[in-house]
Design an enzyme around this catalytic site. Structure first.
Site, short mmCIF file in Angstrom:
data_model
loop_
_atom_site.label_atom_id
_atom_site.label_comp_id
_atom_site.label_asym_id
_atom_site.label_seq_id
_atom_site.Cartn_x
_atom_site.Cartn_y
_atom_site.Cartn_z
N GLY A 81 7.18 -0.82 1.92
CA GLY A 81 7.25 -2.12 2.58
C GLY A 81 7.75 -2.01 4.00
N ALA A 82 8.90 -1.36 4.17
CA ALA A 82 9.49 -1.23 5.51
C ALA A 82 8.54 -0.48 6.43
CB ALA A 82 10.83 -0.51 5.43
N GLY A 132 10.41 3.44 2.67
CA GLY A 132 10.00 2.39 1.74
C GLY A 132 8.61 1.94 2.18
N LEU A 162 -9.56 7.54 1.94
CA LEU A 162 -10.07 8.78 1.34
C LEU A 162 -9.47 10.01 2.02
CD1 LEU A 162 -13.79 7.53 1.34
CD2 LEU A 162 -12.29 7.65 -0.66
N ASP A 219 0.80 3.89 4.63
CA ASP A 219 1.53 2.67 4.99
C ASP A 219 1.25 2.29 6.45
OD1 ASP A 219 2.63 3.11 2.48
OD2 ASP A 219 4.45 4.03 3.29
O1 RIB Z 1 4.74 5.83 1.30
C1 RIB Z 1 5.88 6.54 1.69
C2 RIB Z 1 7.11 5.87 1.17
O2 RIB Z 1 7.12 5.91 -0.24
C3 RIB Z 1 8.40 6.50 1.61
O3 RIB Z 1 8.90 5.97 2.80
C4 RIB Z 1 9.32 6.30 0.40
O4 RIB Z 1 10.44 5.54 0.67
C5 RIB Z 1 8.44 5.69 -0.67
O5 RIB Z 1 8.60 4.34 -0.76
#
Ligand code: RIB
Length: 291
Positions: free
Chosen positions: A40-41, A38, A206, A239
């Site tokens: 967020g996580a 996720g 990028l 992320d």
């Molecule tokens: O950015 C990667 C994430 O996108 C994955 O962990 C998946 O759960 C989606 O949310």
């Protein structure tokens, strides 16, 4: 200070495949893992592993106790994660031999957040804390508005891109992080160049070309090179970059220093298969050396 991150929590079902499936194709995976993910996580775990205090705001279903346990194990404060009647969100992720991915999301509990949870969580926040969010839950604009009113610094990663959702949060943002494709989509939607948006700091990632930081008040633009790596899996690298970036700024780093740290963390993440479970900690990032 503290980072309050309103964000998704998913079970990531990751399939290693020889190539990303074409329409109508049936493809056998060469490997499979199940882990925490996720956007967020992943950002919460990255921020916590970078040494920040991070309170995650979100929801899981009754099937999501394992996700709470893992977030806790990774140093994230889970007290503001609600239990939903919906099942925990999940993502089906195909990763090819070049490390590229294709992702199908089932939002589940991520789409069933209640405003009262957000209000309770932000009641703990103080001026100068960070509010971070992305686009895999509900209540982003509401959260950004409330956070700005309390004097928090508001940051947003515009992923997955959805023009209306991004434009709804723009008036509240201090920092916007997006990739090149999302930046082009936002320019189309707003009919403005990124440099002309009313957000003080904008970081456009990028990929192998590094990233670009726009400081729109001073009207400066600065490019940062990428660290060179052989990609294994690009999933979660963006992320990881964002979580490390916010953690660095939260610790008082100047933007240039926070971007360099985040770039190094993102590069190291690309060498690992998986998402939240394999996000590098600060020592791994500091010790990493790239050619
Ligand atoms: O950015 C990667 C994430 O996108 C994955 O962990 C998946 O759960 C989606 O949310």
């Amino acid at each position: 200070m503290t980072i309050f991150n309103l964000g998704s929590i998913n079970a990531d079902l990751v399939y290693r495949v020889p190539h990303l499936p074409a329409p109508g194709e049936t493809l056998a995976a060469t490997g499979f893992t199940r882990g925490l993910g996720g956007k967020g996580a992943n950002m919460s775990v990255a921020a916590a592993r970078a040494g920040a205090r991070c309170v995650h705001i979100g929801a899981v279903g009754g099937d999501g106790v394992w996700a709470l346990d893992r977030l806790t194990e990774y140093g994230v404060d889970t007290r503001q994660i609600a239990k939903s009647d919906e099942a925990t969100g999940h993502a089906i992720i195909a990763v090819d031999e070049a490390g590229e991915n294709a992702i199908i999301l089932h939002p589940g509990a991520n789409a069933a957040l209640k405003k009262v949870g957000l209000i309770n969580a932000l009641a703990e926040a103080q001026a100068g804390d960070f509010f971070l969010t992305q686009n895999e839950t509900t209540l982003q604009a509401e959260g950004a508005r409330m956070a700005q009113a309390k004097g928090l610094r508001v940051a947003y990663a515009a992923a997955p891109f959805e023009a209306d959702a991004v434009q709804a949060v723009l008036p509240f943002l201090d920092l916007l992080v997006l990739n090149a494709v999302e930046a082009a989509q936002l320019e189309d939607a707003t009919e403005k160049s990124v440099a002309d948006l009313s957000v003080k700091d904008i970081v456009v990632t990028l990929g192998a070309d590094g990233c670009r930081w726009y400081e729109t008040e001073e009207k400066t633009v600065q490019d940062f090179p990428a660290f060179k790596v052989d990609p294994v899996d690009t999933t979660g690298a963006g992320d990881t970059f964002t979580g490390y970036l916010i953690a660095g700024l939260d610790r008082g780093m100047p933007m240039e220093q926070a971007i360099r740290l985040a770039s190094k963390a993102g590069a190291l993440m690309v060498t690992r298969l998986g998402t939240a479970d394999v996000i590098p900690d600060l020592k791994d990032v500091q010790d990493a050396s790239f050619n």
